[in-house]
Structure formats: C-alpha cells, structure tokens
Write a protein that holds these residues in place. Structure first.
Motif, mmCIF file in Angstrom:
data_model
loop_
_atom_site.group_PDB
_atom_site.id
_atom_site.type_symbol
_atom_site.label_atom_id
_atom_site.label_comp_id
_atom_site.label_asym_id
_atom_site.label_seq_id
_atom_site.Cartn_x
_atom_site.Cartn_y
_atom_site.Cartn_z
ATOM 1 N N GLU A 45 39.172 43.353 43.148
ATOM 2 C CA GLU A 45 40.560 43.716 42.792
ATOM 3 C C GLU A 45 41.258 42.268 43.380
ATOM 4 O OE1 GLU A 45 42.120 46.332 41.534
ATOM 5 O OE2 GLU A 45 40.134 47.000 40.871
ATOM 6 N N PRO A 46 42.188 42.080 42.613
ATOM 7 C CA PRO A 46 42.859 40.877 42.936
ATOM 8 C C PRO A 46 43.784 40.919 44.249
ATOM 9 C CG PRO A 46 43.936 41.644 40.843
ATOM 10 C CD PRO A 46 42.644 42.438 41.306
ATOM 11 N N CYS A 47 43.565 39.997 45.071
ATOM 12 C CA CYS A 47 44.516 40.028 46.456
ATOM 13 C C CYS A 47 44.658 38.690 46.856
ATOM 14 C CB CYS A 47 43.975 40.828 47.632
ATOM 15 S SG CYS A 47 42.219 40.371 47.823
ATOM 16 N N VAL A 48 45.630 38.315 47.485
ATOM 17 C CA VAL A 48 45.845 36.969 48.110
ATOM 18 C C VAL A 48 44.836 36.738 49.157
ATOM 19 C CG1 VAL A 48 47.436 35.469 49.153
ATOM 20 C CG2 VAL A 48 48.237 36.968 47.500
ATOM 21 N N ASN A 49 43.797 35.831 48.794
ATOM 22 C CA ASN A 49 42.913 35.494 50.006
ATOM 23 C C ASN A 49 42.953 34.173 50.537
ATOM 24 O OD1 ASN A 49 41.504 37.824 49.984
ATOM 25 N ND2 ASN A 49 39.621 36.967 48.367
ATOM 26 N N ALA A 50 43.766 33.272 49.990
ATOM 27 C CA ALA A 50 44.278 32.040 50.284
ATOM 28 C C ALA A 50 45.743 32.034 50.489
ATOM 29 C CB ALA A 50 43.484 31.107 49.570
ATOM 30 N N PRO A 51 46.284 32.420 51.498
ATOM 31 C CA PRO A 51 47.893 32.354 51.911
ATOM 32 C C PRO A 51 48.408 31.083 52.076
ATOM 33 C CG PRO A 51 46.740 33.375 53.631
ATOM 34 C CD PRO A 51 45.796 33.344 52.689
ATOM 35 N N ALA A 52 47.696 30.158 52.426
ATOM 36 C CA ALA A 52 47.928 28.703 52.454
ATOM 37 C C ALA A 52 48.171 28.026 51.004
ATOM 38 C CB ALA A 52 47.144 27.721 53.320
ATOM 39 N N MET A 53 47.567 28.726 49.970
ATOM 40 C CA MET A 53 47.651 28.062 48.753
ATOM 41 C C MET A 53 48.583 28.884 47.806
ATOM 42 S SD MET A 53 43.819 26.682 47.832
ATOM 43 C CE MET A 53 44.140 26.323 46.438
ATOM 44 N N ILE A 54 48.231 30.434 48.068
ATOM 45 C CA ILE A 54 49.157 31.163 47.133
ATOM 46 C C ILE A 54 49.648 32.174 47.780
ATOM 47 C CG2 ILE A 54 47.821 30.776 44.963
ATOM 48 C CD1 ILE A 54 46.324 33.256 45.354
ATOM 49 N N CYS A 55 51.176 32.576 47.538
ATOM 50 C CA CYS A 55 51.813 33.664 48.340
ATOM 51 C C CYS A 55 51.738 34.835 47.404
ATOM 52 C CB CYS A 55 53.111 33.238 48.743
ATOM 53 S SG CYS A 55 54.150 32.881 47.351
ATOM 54 N N ARG A 56 51.615 34.913 46.345
ATOM 55 C CA ARG A 56 51.963 36.167 45.491
ATOM 56 C C ARG A 56 50.830 35.896 44.340
ATOM 57 N NH1 ARG A 56 57.927 38.001 44.040
ATOM 58 N NH2 ARG A 56 57.785 35.844 43.247
ATOM 59 N N LEU A 57 50.400 36.802 43.659
ATOM 60 C CA LEU A 57 49.556 37.112 42.557
ATOM 61 C C LEU A 57 49.861 38.303 41.674
ATOM 62 C CD1 LEU A 57 46.803 38.908 42.859
ATOM 63 C CD2 LEU A 57 45.943 36.667 43.830
ATOM 64 N N GLY A 58 49.481 38.288 40.565
ATOM 65 C CA GLY A 58 49.739 39.594 39.702
ATOM 66 C C GLY A 58 49.549 39.271 38.445
#
Length: 158
Positions: free
Chosen positions: A97-110
């Motif tokens: 399931e998609p989730c933000v695993n790299a908060p230094a790179m991405i802050c949101r996804l969808g």
C-alpha cells in the motif's frame, strides 16, 4: 564536461487508471512521478522497482519504457544542477500500500485521476505524462528544467 546523473521515474497506474504522484518535501514542492537514481551497474528497471519500494512501500512491475528524458538547464541562477538522464517507465502495482517512506524526499503521495493531476508538477512529469497521453513510446528528448507555473492537468489515455 558537464556532469550527468542517471535516474528513473515511473508512471504507476492502478486498476482504475489513476496515476501515483508524489509531492516533493523541499524546494518548490512540485508534484512528480515516483523516481530515484540508478546505482552503479544497476539496470534501470531494477532501479525503478527499488526506488519506488523505498519511497512509497509499493511493489511494482515494470511494463515498458516510455522513453529517455534529459533534464537540463538551471533550476535557478544561484545554483546550477547537473543534467539528469531519466529512464521513464510505465508500471503497475503488484503489492503493498502506498505510504510516505522517504519524508526527506516526498511529503505527500496519492492516486490521481488523469484529468485531475495536481499542479504545479515537475518538467519531467509534464513531458512524460504528455507523451503517454498521446501514445508516444521510445521517446528520446530534452526537457528544460524550470519552475513550472500552475497549469492544467495532463490527461492520460483511458
């Protein structure tokens, strides 16, 4: 000689035809395709699978190469960036399931409907999504890096 960095990006679509997009954590916080760098001696398709798993937790299968996109030009006058040669793939999820695993790179996804892609997006995402929408494959092109203005969504084929 200018430096060149090798990278990957993927247009990941779900069974409903929605596209997975990520918003950058820093800078202009642009929306873009899940992406990453190719490690030394790594196959680009393997890099796409690895980087997307690392960033989003999503397992993908690569379907095809859309094209090669050389991102060039300064992001701003103060700090020039190296050119990027991006291998852009079309892919689909096979697990996770998609989730933000790299908060230094991405802050949101969808997941976004092709006619409702958030803006502003990266120059590479704009070019890749436009080529995919028109059915182009085997693309080899230059994309100028600039700060895009908010614009209209790029429709993808159904």
């Amino acid at each position: 000689m200018d430096s060149l960095t090798y990278a990957v990006a993927a247009v990941v679509t779900d069974p409903n035809g929605r596209v997975l997009l990520c918003q950058q954590s820093q800078g202009h916080r642009l929306w873009g395709l899940p992406h990453g760098r190719i490690e030394h001696c790594e196959h680009p398709a393997h890099a796409a699978v690895r980087d997307i798993r690392t960033q989003t937790g999503l397992e993908i299968a690569v379907d095809e190469l859309i094209g090669l996109y050389r991102l060039t030009g300064p992001a701003d006058a103060a700090e020039p960036l190296p050119d990027l040669l991006v291998h852009a793939f079309r892919a689909h999820p096979v697990g996770g399931e998609p989730c933000v695993n790299a908060p230094a790179m991405i802050c949101r996804l969808g997941w976004y409907a092709p006619n409702d892609v958030p803006t502003p997006h990266t120059a590479t995402a704009t070019a890749v999504l436009a080529d995919l929408a028109t059915g182009r494959r085997g693309v080899v092109t230059d994309v100028h890096r600039s700060v895009p203005a908010a614009g209209t969504a790029v429709p993808l084929p159904a």
